[in-house]
Design a protein around this motif. Structure first.
Motif, PDB file in Angstrom:
ATOM      1  N   GLY A  95       1.384  10.786   3.230  1.00 39.07           N
ATOM      2  CA  GLY A  95       1.194  10.039   1.984  1.00 39.07           C
ATOM      3  C   GLY A  95      -0.280  10.096   1.615  1.00 39.07           C
ATOM      4  N   ASN A  97      -1.925   7.626   0.846  1.00 36.56           N
ATOM      5  CA  ASN A  97      -2.467   6.452   1.537  1.00 36.56           C
ATOM      6  C   ASN A  97      -3.202   6.869   2.816  1.00 36.56           C
ATOM      7  OD1 ASN A  97      -2.738   4.046   3.000  1.00 36.56           O
ATOM      8  ND2 ASN A  97      -0.875   3.192   2.158  1.00 36.56           N
ATOM      9  N   LEU A 100      -6.472   8.485   2.019  1.00 31.32           N
ATOM     10  CA  LEU A 100      -7.489   7.502   1.608  1.00 31.32           C
ATOM     11  C   LEU A 100      -8.100   6.821   2.839  1.00 31.32           C
ATOM     12  CD1 LEU A 100      -5.469   6.000  -1.382  1.00 31.32           C
ATOM     13  CD2 LEU A 100      -7.607   7.301  -1.580  1.00 31.32           C
ATOM     14  N   PHE A 121      -5.965  -0.294  -6.719  1.00 34.78           N
ATOM     15  CA  PHE A 121      -4.992  -0.107  -5.650  1.00 34.78           C
ATOM     16  C   PHE A 121      -5.395  -0.855  -4.366  1.00 34.78           C
ATOM     17  CE2 PHE A 121      -2.978   3.172  -2.649  1.00 34.78           C
ATOM     18  CZ  PHE A 121      -1.760   2.510  -2.659  1.00 34.78           C
ATOM     19  N   TYR A 124      -7.442   0.414  -1.069  1.00 35.61           N
ATOM     20  CA  TYR A 124      -8.899   0.655  -0.957  1.00 35.61           C
ATOM     21  C   TYR A 124      -9.586  -0.449  -0.148  1.00 35.61           C
ATOM     22  CZ  TYR A 124      -7.735   3.634  -5.007  1.00 35.61           C
ATOM     23  OH  TYR A 124      -7.148   4.520  -5.859  1.00 35.61           O
ATOM     24  N   ALA A 170      -9.045   4.982  -9.357  1.00 31.17           N
ATOM     25  CA  ALA A 170      -7.657   5.416  -9.560  1.00 31.17           C
ATOM     26  C   ALA A 170      -7.469   5.696 -11.040  1.00 31.17           C
ATOM     27  CB  ALA A 170      -6.689   4.334  -9.103  1.00 31.17           C
ATOM     28  N   ASN A 174      -3.615   1.740 -10.756  1.00 32.30           N
ATOM     29  CA  ASN A 174      -2.538   0.861 -10.318  1.00 32.30           C
ATOM     30  C   ASN A 174      -3.222  -0.435  -9.874  1.00 32.30           C
ATOM     31  OD1 ASN A 174      -0.384  -0.363  -9.057  1.00 32.30           O
ATOM     32  ND2 ASN A 174      -0.408   0.978  -7.270  1.00 32.30           N
ATOM     33  N   ASP A 201      -8.388   9.086  -7.548  1.00 34.95           N
ATOM     34  CA  ASP A 201      -7.017   9.001  -7.047  1.00 34.95           C
ATOM     35  C   ASP A 201      -6.062   9.266  -8.213  1.00 34.95           C
ATOM     36  OD1 ASP A 201      -4.501   8.079  -6.277  1.00 34.95           O
ATOM     37  OD2 ASP A 201      -5.276   6.336  -5.199  1.00 34.95           O
ATOM     38  N   TYR A 204      -0.668   9.377 -10.201  1.00 36.60           N
ATOM     39  CA  TYR A 204       0.293   9.356 -11.319  1.00 36.60           C
ATOM     40  C   TYR A 204       0.003  10.420 -12.377  1.00 36.60           C
ATOM     41  CZ  TYR A 204       1.258   4.866  -9.176  1.00 36.60           C
ATOM     42  OH  TYR A 204       1.569   3.886  -8.271  1.00 36.60           O
ATOM     43  N   THR A 231      -0.321  12.926  -4.710  1.00 41.42           N
ATOM     44  CA  THR A 231       0.795  12.529  -3.851  1.00 41.42           C
ATOM     45  C   THR A 231       2.106  13.175  -4.286  1.00 41.42           C
ATOM     46  OG1 THR A 231       2.014  10.643  -2.950  1.00 41.42           O
ATOM     47  CG2 THR A 231       1.294  10.443  -5.229  1.00 41.42           C
ATOM     48  N   SER A 233       4.766  11.288  -3.704  1.00 44.52           N
ATOM     49  CA  SER A 233       5.603  10.078  -3.690  1.00 44.52           C
ATOM     50  C   SER A 233       6.077   9.654  -5.061  1.00 44.52           C
ATOM     51  CB  SER A 233       4.803   8.901  -3.109  1.00 44.52           C
ATOM     52  OG  SER A 233       4.424   9.156  -1.802  1.00 44.52           O
ATOM     53  N   LYS A 234       5.431  10.111  -6.109  1.00 44.60           N
ATOM     54  CA  LYS A 234       5.720   9.578  -7.438  1.00 44.60           C
ATOM     55  C   LYS A 234       6.621  10.553  -8.192  1.00 44.60           C
ATOM     56  CE  LYS A 234       3.190   6.176  -6.173  1.00 44.60           C
ATOM     57  NZ  LYS A 234       3.832   4.925  -5.773  1.00 44.60           N
ATOM     58  N   ARG A 242       6.670  10.647   2.859  1.00 41.89           N
ATOM     59  CA  ARG A 242       5.244  10.450   3.087  1.00 41.89           C
ATOM     60  C   ARG A 242       4.456  11.769   3.136  1.00 41.89           C
ATOM     61  NH1 ARG A 242       4.348   7.477   1.055  1.00 41.89           N
ATOM     62  NH2 ARG A 242       2.511   6.599   2.039  1.00 41.89           N
TER      63      ARG A 242
HETATM   64  C1  LIG Z   1      -3.068   4.624  -7.148  1.00 42.50           C
HETATM   65  C2  LIG Z   1      -2.272   4.949  -5.951  1.00 42.50           C
HETATM   66  N1  LIG Z   1      -2.786   5.755  -5.035  1.00 42.50           N
HETATM   67  C3  LIG Z   1      -2.122   6.088  -3.931  1.00 42.50           C
HETATM   68  C4  LIG Z   1      -0.859   5.582  -3.696  1.00 42.50           C
HETATM   69  C5  LIG Z   1      -0.234   5.901  -2.390  1.00 42.50           C
HETATM   70  O1  LIG Z   1       0.850   6.676  -2.472  1.00 42.50           O
HETATM   71  P1  LIG Z   1       1.396   7.471  -1.219  1.00 42.50           P
HETATM   72  O2  LIG Z   1       0.748   6.952   0.024  1.00 42.50           O
HETATM   73  O3  LIG Z   1       2.859   7.206  -1.223  1.00 42.50           O
HETATM   74  O4  LIG Z   1       1.038   8.888  -1.472  1.00 42.50           O
HETATM   75  C6  LIG Z   1      -0.262   4.731  -4.598  1.00 42.50           C
HETATM   76  C7  LIG Z   1       1.057   4.169  -4.342  1.00 42.50           C
HETATM   77  O5  LIG Z   1       1.576   3.315  -4.980  1.00 42.50           O
HETATM   78  C8  LIG Z   1      -0.995   4.394  -5.765  1.00 42.50           C
HETATM   79  O6  LIG Z   1      -0.507   3.556  -6.667  1.00 42.50           O
END
Ligand SMILES: Cc1ncc(COP(=O)(O)O)c(C=O)c1O
Length: 373
Positions: A95, A97, A100, A121, A124, A170, A174, A201, A204, A231, A233-234, A242
């Motif tokens: 992921g 995450n 980061l 987010f 951080y 970001a 988010n 980041d 999205y 990512t 994930s979206k 992940r």
């Molecule tokens: C701005 C932002 N960065 C990173 C992530 C992390 O996503 P992931 O760890 O699923 O790649 C998210 C998840 O909601 C997010 O909103």
């Protein structure tokens, strides 16, 4: 009297406020004795993964007795082609995450500082604080701004000093959904001193259609202190597997890779991500579903007289004009999970993920019920 073993952890860890995830569907159904509930709380893709990713997962299950390719060779090759960079610019993560957190581990220490915006987010602060570094939090744009509660790049820049190693931006942000334009972000990055890394980041970015919106990965050649995170994930619909990545100068990637676990991305995730990159049709369908859902939500919120923030992502933040906890709770009882953001210091707001047309209808009905019973 024995000591509390929690005291053995360093102060940065002891005082951490853990991340609060969206409520899982199973938990809601167990607690409330209901079924057929929907979750619009974690900005997942309501269509889930595409057929190509699913087929790749099915094929790879036979190999899970073996460790995955720790170098992620094939996925990195495909990402290098997509971004027009070398594979040595890429760091894969469990992921984004994970990426980061690795960036924070690699570049922060108790002597250094990191800067991010007030409503951004929640990972951080956790990543920064765990290293013992000092977090400097920039005030966000005021409520009346064109990008309300979004990043104030001038305020962020003002907090950077010689101890600052990381700045997180970001884009889109988010939980607000707001964004910064290409011009503004480029000027910001160009003005950041070279001893400070800028993490943009872009979780999205695939949802954004605005011509003013930056793809910061295009600037990697110009700014050796730029890191871009992405990512699967979206829009790619692989949140449960992940997998995410960072793009950076090779020297930065080298440092991040030194703290990375050798097999941090599992075999199914590697295969699915590779296949997802090739599935332009699923990507397009996901983006279109989101665009239609955004219009549906915008109209629905307006009909309910709800104040909504601009959003370039797959979610919208609304201001309930009253404590959102009770609204959230009523919606839960009707089987709709959205995201309260009181933990971000926004007790009246809810962040709502854009779902399928049916899910959006159900969410709007539950919201109406909660606001005007
Ligand atoms: C701005 C932002 N960065 C990173 C992530 C992390 O996503 P992931 O760890 O699923 O790649 C998210 C998840 O909601 C997010 O909103």
């Amino acid at each position: 009297m024995p000591i509390d073993p929690a005291k053995l952890a360093p102060p940065g860890v002891r005082t951490l406020a853990p991340y609060i995830p969206g409520k899982p569907l199973e938990e809601l159904e167990r607690e409330y004795g209901i079924s057929d509930s929907i979750k619009l709380a974690s900005n997942e893709n309501p269509l889930g993964p595409g057929q190509r990713a699913l087929a790749a997962i099915a094929q790879t299950t036979r190999q899970i007795g073996l460790y995955p390719d720790g170098s992620g060779f094939k996925l990195k090759q495909a990402l290098a082609r997509k971004h027009g960079c070398g594979t040595d610019c890429i760091t894969l993560g469990n992921g984004s995450n994970d990426v980061l957190v690795l960036i924070a581990e690699a570049f922060l220490s108790p002597q250094s500082e990191a800067v991010y915006s007030q409503y951004t987010f929640a990972v951080y602060p956790i990543a920064v604080q765990a290293t013992g570094a000092t977090a400097r939090i920039a005030p966000a744009n005021p409520a009346g701004h064109a990008m309300p509660l979004g990043h104030d790049l001038v305020a962020l820049a003002q907090l950077i000093n010689e101890r600052t190693r990381l700045v997180f931006v970001a884009n889109p942000n988010n939980p607000t959904g707001t964004w910064v334009t290409a011009d503004a972000l480029r000027r910001f990055i160009a003005a950041v001193p070279e001893q400070t890394l800028v993490v943009v980041d872009e979780a999205y970015i695939e949802y954004v259609s605005d011509s003013d919106f930056p793809d910061a990965s295009r600037w990697l050649g110009e700014f050796p202190n730029l890191i871009v995170t992405r990512t699967f994930s979206k829009v790619y619909g692989l949140a449960g597997l992940r997998v995410g990545y960072a793009l950076s100068h090779p020297s930065v990637a080298d440092m991040i890779n030194r703290v990375r676990q050798p097999f941090n991305v599992n075999a199914l995730a590697l295969a699915a991500a590779l296949a997802a990159l090739d599935d332009a049709e699923h990507l397009q369908r996901s983006v279109e579903t989101n665009r239609a859902g955004m219009a549906q939500l915008r109209a629905g919120f307006e009909a309910l007289g709800i104040h909504q923030l601009p959003s370039a992502g797959n979610f919208v933040m609304i201001d309930c004009g009253r404590p959102a906890a009770a609204v959230y709770d009523t919606m839960l009882r009707r089987g709709v999970i959205v995201r309260p953001v009181g933990n971000y210091g926004l007790p009246n707001h809810l962040r709502i993920t854009i779902g399928t047309r049916e899910q959006n209808e159900r969410m709007l009905a539950a919201l109406k019920q909660a606001l005007h019973p």
